[in-house]
Design a protein around this motif. Sequence first.
Motif, PDB file in Angstrom:
ATOM      1  N   ASN A  90      59.266 -11.043 -23.929  1.00  0.00           N
ATOM      2  CA  ASN A  90      59.516 -11.886 -22.466  1.00  0.00           C
ATOM      3  C   ASN A  90      60.583 -11.386 -21.658  1.00  0.00           C
ATOM      4  OD1 ASN A  90      60.408 -14.104 -23.470  1.00  0.00           O
ATOM      5  ND2 ASN A  90      59.293 -15.389 -22.493  1.00  0.00           N
ATOM      6  N   GLY A  91      61.633 -10.801 -22.375  1.00  0.00           N
ATOM      7  CA  GLY A  91      62.977 -10.823 -21.814  1.00  0.00           C
ATOM      8  C   GLY A  91      63.788 -12.100 -22.524  1.00  0.00           C
ATOM      9  N   ILE A  92      64.958 -12.151 -21.993  1.00  0.00           N
ATOM     10  CA  ILE A  92      65.617 -13.125 -22.532  1.00  0.00           C
ATOM     11  C   ILE A  92      66.299 -13.714 -21.513  1.00  0.00           C
ATOM     12  CG2 ILE A  92      66.221 -11.726 -24.963  1.00  0.00           C
ATOM     13  CD1 ILE A  92      69.551 -12.352 -22.737  1.00  0.00           C
ATOM     14  N   ALA A  93      67.130 -15.234 -22.497  1.00  0.00           N
ATOM     15  CA  ALA A  93      67.858 -15.939 -21.372  1.00  0.00           C
ATOM     16  C   ALA A  93      69.489 -15.770 -21.086  1.00  0.00           C
ATOM     17  CB  ALA A  93      67.573 -17.449 -21.571  1.00  0.00           C
ATOM     18  N   TRP A  94      69.900 -15.890 -19.955  1.00  0.00           N
ATOM     19  CA  TRP A  94      71.398 -15.949 -20.766  1.00  0.00           C
ATOM     20  C   TRP A  94      72.018 -16.428 -19.629  1.00  0.00           C
ATOM     21  CZ3 TRP A  94      75.188 -14.422 -17.068  1.00  0.00           C
ATOM     22  CH2 TRP A  94      74.366 -14.356 -15.468  1.00  0.00           C
ATOM     23  N   ILE A  95      73.383 -17.034 -20.586  1.00  0.00           N
ATOM     24  CA  ILE A  95      74.652 -17.962 -19.475  1.00  0.00           C
ATOM     25  C   ILE A  95      76.100 -17.441 -20.120  1.00  0.00           C
ATOM     26  CG2 ILE A  95      74.172 -19.606 -21.129  1.00  0.00           C
ATOM     27  CD1 ILE A  95      74.081 -21.858 -18.518  1.00  0.00           C
ATOM     28  N   LEU A  96      77.055 -17.768 -18.926  1.00  0.00           N
ATOM     29  CA  LEU A  96      78.154 -17.397 -19.162  1.00  0.00           C
ATOM     30  C   LEU A  96      78.979 -18.760 -18.688  1.00  0.00           C
ATOM     31  CD1 LEU A  96      80.574 -14.719 -19.587  1.00  0.00           C
ATOM     32  CD2 LEU A  96      80.305 -14.834 -17.472  1.00  0.00           C
ATOM     33  N   GLN A  97      79.724 -19.045 -19.396  1.00  0.00           N
ATOM     34  CA  GLN A  97      80.387 -20.860 -19.045  1.00  0.00           C
ATOM     35  C   GLN A  97      81.895 -20.212 -19.575  1.00  0.00           C
ATOM     36  OE1 GLN A  97      77.986 -22.829 -21.552  1.00  0.00           O
ATOM     37  NE2 GLN A  97      77.075 -24.183 -20.395  1.00  0.00           N
ATOM     38  N   LEU A 107      79.115 -20.346 -15.210  1.00  0.00           N
ATOM     39  CA  LEU A 107      79.770 -19.293 -14.226  1.00  0.00           C
ATOM     40  C   LEU A 107      78.998 -18.243 -13.879  1.00  0.00           C
ATOM     41  CD1 LEU A 107      82.852 -18.267 -16.388  1.00  0.00           C
ATOM     42  CD2 LEU A 107      83.497 -19.339 -14.371  1.00  0.00           C
ATOM     43  N   GLY A 108      77.810 -18.318 -14.235  1.00  0.00           N
ATOM     44  CA  GLY A 108      75.983 -17.230 -13.697  1.00  0.00           C
ATOM     45  C   GLY A 108      75.696 -17.739 -15.092  1.00  0.00           C
ATOM     46  N   LYS A 109      74.374 -17.124 -14.514  1.00  0.00           N
ATOM     47  CA  LYS A 109      73.358 -17.652 -15.203  1.00  0.00           C
ATOM     48  C   LYS A 109      72.087 -16.787 -14.825  1.00  0.00           C
ATOM     49  CE  LYS A 109      71.613 -22.233 -14.178  1.00  0.00           C
ATOM     50  NZ  LYS A 109      71.069 -23.544 -14.512  1.00  0.00           N
ATOM     51  N   GLY A 110      70.892 -16.689 -15.468  1.00  0.00           N
ATOM     52  CA  GLY A 110      69.767 -16.037 -15.401  1.00  0.00           C
ATOM     53  C   GLY A 110      69.002 -15.821 -16.229  1.00  0.00           C
ATOM     54  N   GLU A 111      67.929 -14.772 -16.318  1.00  0.00           N
ATOM     55  CA  GLU A 111      66.862 -14.067 -17.568  1.00  0.00           C
ATOM     56  C   GLU A 111      66.753 -13.110 -16.896  1.00  0.00           C
ATOM     57  OE1 GLU A 111      63.427 -16.970 -16.624  1.00  0.00           O
ATOM     58  OE2 GLU A 111      64.244 -18.358 -17.925  1.00  0.00           O
ATOM     59  N   GLN A 119      74.593  -7.392 -14.910  1.00  0.00           N
ATOM     60  CA  GLN A 119      75.651  -6.254 -15.583  1.00  0.00           C
ATOM     61  C   GLN A 119      75.729  -7.878 -14.201  1.00  0.00           C
ATOM     62  OE1 GLN A 119      77.078  -2.873 -15.468  1.00  0.00           O
ATOM     63  NE2 GLN A 119      78.851  -3.619 -15.347  1.00  0.00           N
ATOM     64  N   ILE A 120      76.975  -8.545 -15.215  1.00  0.00           N
ATOM     65  CA  ILE A 120      78.006  -9.557 -14.559  1.00  0.00           C
ATOM     66  C   ILE A 120      78.800  -9.291 -13.161  1.00  0.00           C
ATOM     67  CG2 ILE A 120      78.957 -11.749 -14.658  1.00  0.00           C
ATOM     68  CD1 ILE A 120      77.402 -12.100 -17.043  1.00  0.00           C
ATOM     69  N   GLU A 121      78.920  -9.854 -12.151  1.00  0.00           N
ATOM     70  CA  GLU A 121      79.955  -9.382 -11.345  1.00  0.00           C
ATOM     71  C   GLU A 121      81.157  -9.415 -11.904  1.00  0.00           C
ATOM     72  OE1 GLU A 121      80.608  -6.336  -8.535  1.00  0.00           O
ATOM     73  OE2 GLU A 121      78.041  -7.386  -9.076  1.00  0.00           O
ATOM     74  N   PRO A 122      82.925  -8.715 -11.859  1.00  0.00           N
ATOM     75  CA  PRO A 122      84.052  -9.393 -12.065  1.00  0.00           C
ATOM     76  C   PRO A 122      83.924 -10.131 -11.600  1.00  0.00           C
ATOM     77  CG  PRO A 122      84.130  -6.961 -11.943  1.00  0.00           C
ATOM     78  CD  PRO A 122      82.695  -7.318 -11.031  1.00  0.00           C
ATOM     79  N   ILE A 123      84.621 -11.412 -12.757  1.00  0.00           N
ATOM     80  CA  ILE A 123      85.072 -12.685 -12.364  1.00  0.00           C
ATOM     81  C   ILE A 123      86.533 -12.801 -12.431  1.00  0.00           C
ATOM     82  CG2 ILE A 123      84.671 -14.800 -12.541  1.00  0.00           C
ATOM     83  CD1 ILE A 123      81.697 -14.181 -13.789  1.00  0.00           C
ATOM     84  N   ALA A 124      87.181 -13.398 -11.700  1.00  0.00           N
ATOM     85  CA  ALA A 124      88.435 -13.956 -12.159  1.00  0.00           C
ATOM     86  C   ALA A 124      88.852 -15.079 -12.383  1.00  0.00           C
ATOM     87  CB  ALA A 124      89.561 -13.136 -10.700  1.00  0.00           C
ATOM     88  N   LEU A 125      89.553 -15.617 -12.840  1.00  0.00           N
ATOM     89  CA  LEU A 125      89.244 -17.305 -13.239  1.00  0.00           C
ATOM     90  C   LEU A 125      90.575 -17.478 -14.248  1.00  0.00           C
ATOM     91  CD1 LEU A 125      87.313 -19.591 -14.144  1.00  0.00           C
ATOM     92  CD2 LEU A 125      87.027 -18.184 -16.740  1.00  0.00           C
ATOM     93  N   ALA A 134      82.610 -17.843 -22.439  1.00  0.00           N
ATOM     94  CA  ALA A 134      81.369 -17.343 -24.168  1.00  0.00           C
ATOM     95  C   ALA A 134      80.223 -17.514 -23.417  1.00  0.00           C
ATOM     96  CB  ALA A 134      80.424 -19.160 -24.524  1.00  0.00           C
ATOM     97  N   VAL A 135      79.881 -16.315 -23.971  1.00  0.00           N
ATOM     98  CA  VAL A 135      78.358 -15.805 -23.516  1.00  0.00           C
ATOM     99  C   VAL A 135      77.675 -16.288 -24.347  1.00  0.00           C
ATOM    100  CG1 VAL A 135      77.260 -13.473 -22.968  1.00  0.00           C
ATOM    101  CG2 VAL A 135      79.289 -13.479 -22.822  1.00  0.00           C
ATOM    102  N   SER A 136      76.308 -16.963 -23.905  1.00  0.00           N
ATOM    103  CA  SER A 136      75.218 -17.451 -24.799  1.00  0.00           C
ATOM    104  C   SER A 136      74.063 -17.112 -24.368  1.00  0.00           C
ATOM    105  CB  SER A 136      75.010 -18.838 -24.655  1.00  0.00           C
ATOM    106  OG  SER A 136      76.488 -19.740 -24.980  1.00  0.00           O
ATOM    107  N   ILE A 137      73.187 -16.315 -25.973  1.00  0.00           N
ATOM    108  CA  ILE A 137      71.754 -15.363 -25.448  1.00  0.00           C
ATOM    109  C   ILE A 137      71.041 -16.563 -25.460  1.00  0.00           C
ATOM    110  CG2 ILE A 137      70.533 -13.772 -25.727  1.00  0.00           C
ATOM    111  CD1 ILE A 137      72.828 -12.957 -24.104  1.00  0.00           C
TER     112      ILE A 137
END
Length: 208
Positions: A90-97, A107-111, A119-125, A134-137
């Motif tokens: 059923n796909g996956i969930a992801w989160i960028l922190q 910074l972003g999250k979704g499924e 494709q996560i738009e480039p982020i300046a930080l 971190a990217v968590s799956i």
Amino acid sequence: GDQSVTISGHFTEKVDKRDLYIHGWGSDATPSVVANYSDQTVIIPGTTPPRSVVAHPSPTQYVAVGWQSPIEGTVQIKAEISDAHNAGGNGIAWILQHRTNKQVKNLGKGEFDEGGQTQIEPIALSVKPGEVIAVSIGPRAGNHGFDLTLINFTITEQTGDRRVWDLAADNHADLVEYNPHKDQYGNLSWHFYQGPVEDVFNTPDSPG
């Protein structure tokens, strides 16, 4: 003082499947994070491109790839997360922190659905030494079937030496040797770890 974030849950069990050109970390089942160190595509099952890093959550455990900054400065983060096993599930969930020792910021999250990608738009930080990106799956709705996930993840320094940290380039050749793992500059920047799904996926979005 030291701004370093403490990362827990590092994988300690090695995966070493030389017949498949696969090595890395995790249990024989899931969760795991492994690399294809060859220049050919391998099916493990799930399609693992040459010199790539893939992750697989379990029903209750997320799997994460964390970059711990060795620098102070501004970086650009780019990430692309895609389903590597388009055969079901059923796909996956992801989160960028972004984690500091004071807070965690999403910074972003979704499924996405089976066969999907983000494709996560480039982020300046701006980052300080010891902070973590971190990217968590995670399994979507607790279903981890066919959840092998390809992670492309690059952090580029925007000033100074303009160093580049690339998950696949820095780690594919000898991922099984170290965790945390050295970047190409000799810093132990890359961390591979796991934990209960709710610890990460229930992080409230911080105000703007």
